[in-house]
Design a protein around this motif. Structure first.
Motif, short mmCIF file in Angstrom:
data_model
loop_
_atom_site.label_atom_id
_atom_site.label_comp_id
_atom_site.label_asym_id
_atom_site.label_seq_id
_atom_site.Cartn_x
_atom_site.Cartn_y
_atom_site.Cartn_z
N ALA A 73 0.64 -1.09 -0.07
CA ALA A 73 -0.16 0.12 -0.03
C ALA A 73 0.97 0.93 0.03
N LEU A 74 1.94 1.48 0.58
CA LEU A 74 3.18 2.37 0.75
C LEU A 74 3.49 2.50 -0.46
N LEU A 75 4.34 1.41 -1.61
CA LEU A 75 4.33 1.91 -2.46
C LEU A 75 3.32 2.17 -4.14
N SER A 76 2.28 1.64 -3.41
CA SER A 76 0.42 2.72 -4.23
C SER A 76 0.87 3.79 -4.05
N LEU A 77 0.97 3.74 -2.65
CA LEU A 77 1.00 5.32 -2.49
C LEU A 77 1.26 6.16 -3.23
N ASP A 78 2.93 5.91 -3.40
CA ASP A 78 4.18 6.22 -3.41
C ASP A 78 4.40 6.47 -5.50
N ALA A 79 3.49 5.70 -5.93
CA ALA A 79 3.66 5.55 -7.19
C ALA A 79 2.08 6.57 -7.84
N LEU A 80 1.19 6.55 -7.10
CA LEU A 80 0.15 7.19 -7.31
C LEU A 80 0.78 9.01 -6.55
N LEU A 81 1.74 9.27 -6.14
CA LEU A 81 1.79 10.65 -5.67
C LEU A 81 2.76 11.60 -6.87
N ARG A 82 3.46 10.21 -7.12
CA ARG A 82 5.14 10.76 -8.71
C ARG A 82 3.82 10.59 -9.58
N ARG A 83 2.24 10.43 -9.74
CA ARG A 83 1.90 10.43 -11.21
C ARG A 83 0.71 11.30 -11.36
N ARG A 84 0.82 11.60 -10.21
CA ARG A 84 -0.13 13.28 -9.38
C ARG A 84 -1.75 12.66 -9.11
N SER A 85 -2.05 11.19 -8.82
CA SER A 85 -3.56 11.10 -9.82
C SER A 85 -4.28 11.29 -8.18
N PRO A 86 -5.11 11.67 -8.87
CA PRO A 86 -6.33 11.91 -8.07
C PRO A 86 -6.91 10.50 -6.92
N ALA A 87 -5.77 9.30 -7.44
CA ALA A 87 -6.76 8.10 -6.46
C ALA A 87 -5.99 8.36 -5.99
N ALA A 88 -5.02 8.74 -5.51
CA ALA A 88 -4.08 8.98 -4.57
C ALA A 88 -4.67 8.88 -2.84
N LEU A 89 -5.31 10.10 -2.62
CA LEU A 89 -6.23 10.65 -1.83
C LEU A 89 -6.97 8.43 -0.65
N TRP A 90 -7.83 7.41 -1.88
CA TRP A 90 -7.99 6.56 -1.36
C TRP A 90 -6.85 5.58 -0.92
N ALA A 91 -5.41 6.15 -1.76
CA ALA A 91 -4.63 5.40 -1.01
C ALA A 91 -4.04 5.68 0.28
N GLY A 92 -4.28 6.86 0.23
CA GLY A 92 -3.75 7.44 1.25
C GLY A 92 -4.54 7.07 2.67
N ALA A 93 -6.00 7.17 2.10
CA ALA A 93 -6.77 6.91 2.91
C ALA A 93 -6.50 4.69 3.61
N ALA A 94 -6.20 4.04 2.56
CA ALA A 94 -5.92 2.89 2.41
C ALA A 94 -4.87 2.48 3.66
N VAL A 95 -3.70 2.86 3.37
CA VAL A 95 -1.86 3.53 3.99
C VAL A 95 -2.90 4.09 5.78
N ALA A 96 -3.66 4.77 5.86
CA ALA A 96 -3.82 5.16 7.06
C ALA A 96 -4.61 4.78 7.97
N VAL A 97 -5.63 3.75 7.29
CA VAL A 97 -6.31 2.85 8.01
C VAL A 97 -5.49 1.29 8.83
N LEU A 98 -4.66 1.20 7.43
CA LEU A 98 -3.61 -0.22 7.75
C LEU A 98 -2.81 -0.11 8.69
N LEU A 99 -2.41 1.38 9.31
CA LEU A 99 -1.28 1.74 10.45
C LEU A 99 -1.92 1.82 11.57
N VAL A 100 -3.39 2.10 11.68
CA VAL A 100 -4.09 2.47 12.32
C VAL A 100 -4.46 1.07 13.22
N GLY A 101 -4.42 0.26 12.56
CA GLY A 101 -5.65 -1.47 12.64
C GLY A 101 -3.96 -1.79 13.18
#
Length: 145
Positions: A73-101
């Motif tokens: 999930a962290l690598l996916s977020l990094d790839a989406l951030l480099r592409r400046r994709s709006p899907a990075a919002l959802w990947a960032g939320a997924a990473v945050a949920v995983l880390l809090v859990g």
């Protein structure tokens, strides 16, 4: 209708606008992180590798699987951030949920004494701040889009 008539029609291009949730609006000021924070997800994923090796040697299969999911999930977020994709919002939320859990599970499963203290320190100093950074990076990517 013949194919000649179909090919003679003008082609209209439609610009697709990425979906941005209603809670992301221009009325709410975005917290903008410095540019150096954009590499945090990739660095966190790389830093997770030695810990994954320790867990694998200890035969902690459940924790290895959870940390592998966090790693991907962290690598996916990094790839989406480099592409400046709006899907990075959802990947960032997924990473945050995983880390809090992960932080909550570490605290809940820790034994008494120093193990609980170590889990609390790890959650407060690493996992929860990383979750907040990932959320802000994802939100920033969605606002820029």
């Amino acid at each position: 209708m013949s194919t000649a008539a179909l090919s003679a029609r003008p082609v209209r291009t439609v610009r697709t606008v990425p979906f941005v949730p209603p809670f992301i609006s221009s009325a709410v000021p975005a917290v903008v992180l410095p540019a150096r924070f954009a590499r945090v997800p990739a660095l966190a994923a790389v830093a997770l590798l030695p810990w994954l090796a320790v867990l694998a040697v200890s035969h902690e299969t459940v924790w290895v699987v959870l940390d592998l999911v966090e790693f991907s999930a962290l690598l996916s977020l990094d790839a989406l951030l480099r592409r400046r994709s709006p899907a990075a919002l959802w990947a960032g939320a997924a990473v945050a949920v995983l880390l809090v859990g992960d932080a909550l599970a570490d605290i809940a499963c820790a034994g008494p004494g120093c193990a609980v203290l170590a889990a609390l320190v790890m959650a407060g100093c690493v996992e929860l701040p990383l979750a907040a950074v990932c959320l802000l990076l994802g939100r920033g990517a969605a606002v820029r889009a």
